[in-house]
Motif scaffolding. Structure first.
Motif, mmCIF file in Angstrom:
data_model
loop_
_atom_site.group_PDB
_atom_site.id
_atom_site.type_symbol
_atom_site.label_atom_id
_atom_site.label_comp_id
_atom_site.label_asym_id
_atom_site.label_seq_id
_atom_site.Cartn_x
_atom_site.Cartn_y
_atom_site.Cartn_z
ATOM 1 N N LEU A 85 0.398 -1.150 -0.237
ATOM 2 C CA LEU A 85 0.292 0.062 0.045
ATOM 3 C C LEU A 85 0.746 1.157 0.273
ATOM 4 O O LEU A 85 2.022 1.233 0.710
ATOM 5 N N THR A 86 0.750 2.664 -0.509
ATOM 6 C CA THR A 86 0.386 3.295 -0.759
ATOM 7 C C THR A 86 -0.173 4.159 -0.626
ATOM 8 O O THR A 86 -1.343 4.534 -0.830
ATOM 9 N N CYS A 87 -0.493 4.985 0.777
ATOM 10 C CA CYS A 87 -1.123 5.962 1.356
ATOM 11 C C CYS A 87 -0.938 7.263 1.636
ATOM 12 O O CYS A 87 0.334 7.781 1.884
ATOM 13 N N THR A 88 -1.740 8.117 1.210
ATOM 14 C CA THR A 88 -1.936 9.791 1.122
ATOM 15 C C THR A 88 -2.640 10.197 1.386
ATOM 16 O O THR A 88 -3.740 9.991 0.741
ATOM 17 N N GLY A 89 -2.444 11.069 1.938
ATOM 18 C CA GLY A 89 -4.416 12.205 2.727
ATOM 19 C C GLY A 89 -5.222 11.031 3.089
ATOM 20 O O GLY A 89 -6.463 11.544 2.709
ATOM 21 N N GLY A 90 -4.771 9.803 3.867
ATOM 22 C CA GLY A 90 -6.583 8.887 4.260
ATOM 23 C C GLY A 90 -6.560 8.446 2.998
ATOM 24 O O GLY A 90 -7.349 7.309 3.503
ATOM 25 N N ILE A 91 -6.106 8.227 2.080
ATOM 26 C CA ILE A 91 -6.586 7.349 1.109
ATOM 27 C C ILE A 91 -5.244 6.058 0.534
ATOM 28 O O ILE A 91 -4.432 6.419 0.294
ATOM 29 N N CYS A 92 -5.578 4.954 0.659
ATOM 30 C CA CYS A 92 -4.437 4.381 -0.338
ATOM 31 C C CYS A 92 -4.741 3.513 -0.966
ATOM 32 O O CYS A 92 -6.114 3.181 -1.382
ATOM 33 N N THR A 93 -3.875 2.921 -2.147
ATOM 34 C CA THR A 93 -3.895 2.867 -3.283
ATOM 35 C C THR A 93 -2.789 1.205 -3.409
ATOM 36 O O THR A 93 -2.082 1.577 -2.678
ATOM 37 N N ASP A 94 -2.997 0.261 -4.067
ATOM 38 C CA ASP A 94 -1.870 -0.981 -4.043
ATOM 39 C C ASP A 94 -1.326 -0.828 -5.087
ATOM 40 O O ASP A 94 -1.587 0.594 -5.878
ATOM 41 N N GLU A 95 -0.382 -1.772 -5.498
ATOM 42 C CA GLU A 95 0.195 -1.522 -7.083
ATOM 43 C C GLU A 95 -0.552 -2.068 -7.888
ATOM 44 O O GLU A 95 0.125 -1.464 -9.305
ATOM 45 N N TYR A 96 -1.209 -2.341 -7.494
ATOM 46 C CA TYR A 96 -2.246 -2.993 -8.839
ATOM 47 C C TYR A 96 -3.490 -1.425 -9.893
ATOM 48 O O TYR A 96 -4.330 -1.592 -9.924
ATOM 49 N N GLY A 97 -3.815 -0.747 -8.317
ATOM 50 C CA GLY A 97 -4.379 0.607 -8.617
ATOM 51 C C GLY A 97 -5.685 1.022 -7.712
ATOM 52 O O GLY A 97 -6.248 1.673 -7.768
ATOM 53 N N ALA A 98 -5.750 -0.280 -7.086
ATOM 54 C CA ALA A 98 -6.777 -0.635 -6.670
ATOM 55 C C ALA A 98 -7.346 0.425 -5.236
ATOM 56 O O ALA A 98 -5.659 0.677 -4.577
ATOM 57 N N SER A 99 -7.557 1.493 -4.968
ATOM 58 C CA SER A 99 -7.887 2.249 -4.373
ATOM 59 C C SER A 99 -8.743 0.930 -3.241
ATOM 60 O O SER A 99 -9.288 0.902 -2.662
ATOM 61 N N TYR A 100 -8.548 1.939 -1.834
ATOM 62 C CA TYR A 100 -8.271 1.218 0.221
ATOM 63 C C TYR A 100 -9.708 2.626 0.349
ATOM 64 O O TYR A 100 -8.782 3.514 0.555
ATOM 65 N N SER A 101 -10.318 1.867 1.483
ATOM 66 C CA SER A 101 -10.665 3.352 1.797
ATOM 67 C C SER A 101 -10.544 3.009 4.080
ATOM 68 O O SER A 101 -11.108 1.465 3.784
ATOM 69 N N GLY A 102 -11.067 3.880 4.938
ATOM 70 C CA GLY A 102 -11.055 3.487 6.043
ATOM 71 C C GLY A 102 -10.388 3.485 7.221
ATOM 72 O O GLY A 102 -9.013 5.069 6.426
ATOM 73 N N SER A 103 -9.738 3.337 8.063
ATOM 74 C CA SER A 103 -8.786 3.836 8.712
ATOM 75 C C SER A 103 -8.541 3.503 9.954
ATOM 76 O O SER A 103 -9.357 1.836 9.988
ATOM 77 N N GLY A 104 -6.541 3.036 10.296
ATOM 78 C CA GLY A 104 -6.645 1.869 11.822
ATOM 79 C C GLY A 104 -6.119 0.782 10.509
ATOM 80 O O GLY A 104 -5.794 0.701 9.830
#
Length: 194
Positions: free
Chosen positions: A154-173
């Motif tokens: 994962l690469t996270c910036t400003g509360g939004i994370c993305t993986d090496e395939y471009g999928a986005s992740y939301s949430g915290s913790g």
């Protein structure tokens, strides 16, 4: 046949006989060489170098030439038969042998497949349909890899994370939700998805 015609025929026959007759080589006292159909004169030295051949000799020579030509034609015919048999043997060998699958053959097949799927394969013009098909294939391949993989960087910036395939992740913790609805737990910069 009249007597005149008979006389002309005899004269021509004799002339032909004399023309094809003997040849004499003569040398005079000064060393001058002469060739003639007559024997050498008294003051000349030399002799006959080509004598008139008999009918039997002429016939024998013709027979030998005929036989030599026949042998030559027989050799040509035998050679043609051998070549034909060799060609048939080669064709039979090619039909019975399995196709060769060497490096060059495999590369030729790969190149043909690559060219067939090229987006510029219709006369060197850009093929938008082929481009769209290839993009869809790449997206589908990416989805298959993501579905098979349980672990993502994962690469996270400003509360939004993305993986090496471009999928986005939301949430915290330690728990994130991926864009396809899967729940993932996070440890450091690695997401483990169910």
């Amino acid at each position: 046949m009249t007597t005149t015609e008979l006389a002309i025929f005899i004269a021509l026959s004799l002339a032909a006989t004399v023309a094809g007759a003997q040849v004499h080589r003569c040398e005079d006292a000064t060393g001058k060489l002469m060739f003639s159909d007559r024997p050498c004169d008294a003051g000349q030295s030399g002799g006959q170098i080509l004598r008139q051949r008999t009918q039997a000799e002429i016939q024998q020579e013709r027979q030998q030439a005929y036989e030599a030509e026949s042998r030559k034609q027989d050799r040509r015919f035998a050679e043609q038969e051998r070549e034909l048999a060799e060609q048939e043997r080669r064709m039979l060998m090619q039909q019975t042998q399995p196709p060769v699958d060497d490096w060059q053959t495999r590369k030729n097949r790969e190149n043909a497949a690559t060219s067939a799927g090229s987006i510029a394969n219709n006369g060197s013009r850009w093929d938008a349909k082929a481009e769209a098909e290839r993009a869809a294939q790449r997206r589908e391949e990416s989805r298959r890899r993501q579905a098979a993989q349980k672990e993502f960087m994962l690469t996270c910036t400003g509360g939004i994370c993305t993986d090496e395939y471009g999928a986005s992740y939301s949430g915290s913790g330690a728990t994130l939700f991926r864009s396809d609805g899967r729940t993932c737990s996070v440890t450091g910069s690695v997401a483990y998805c169910q």
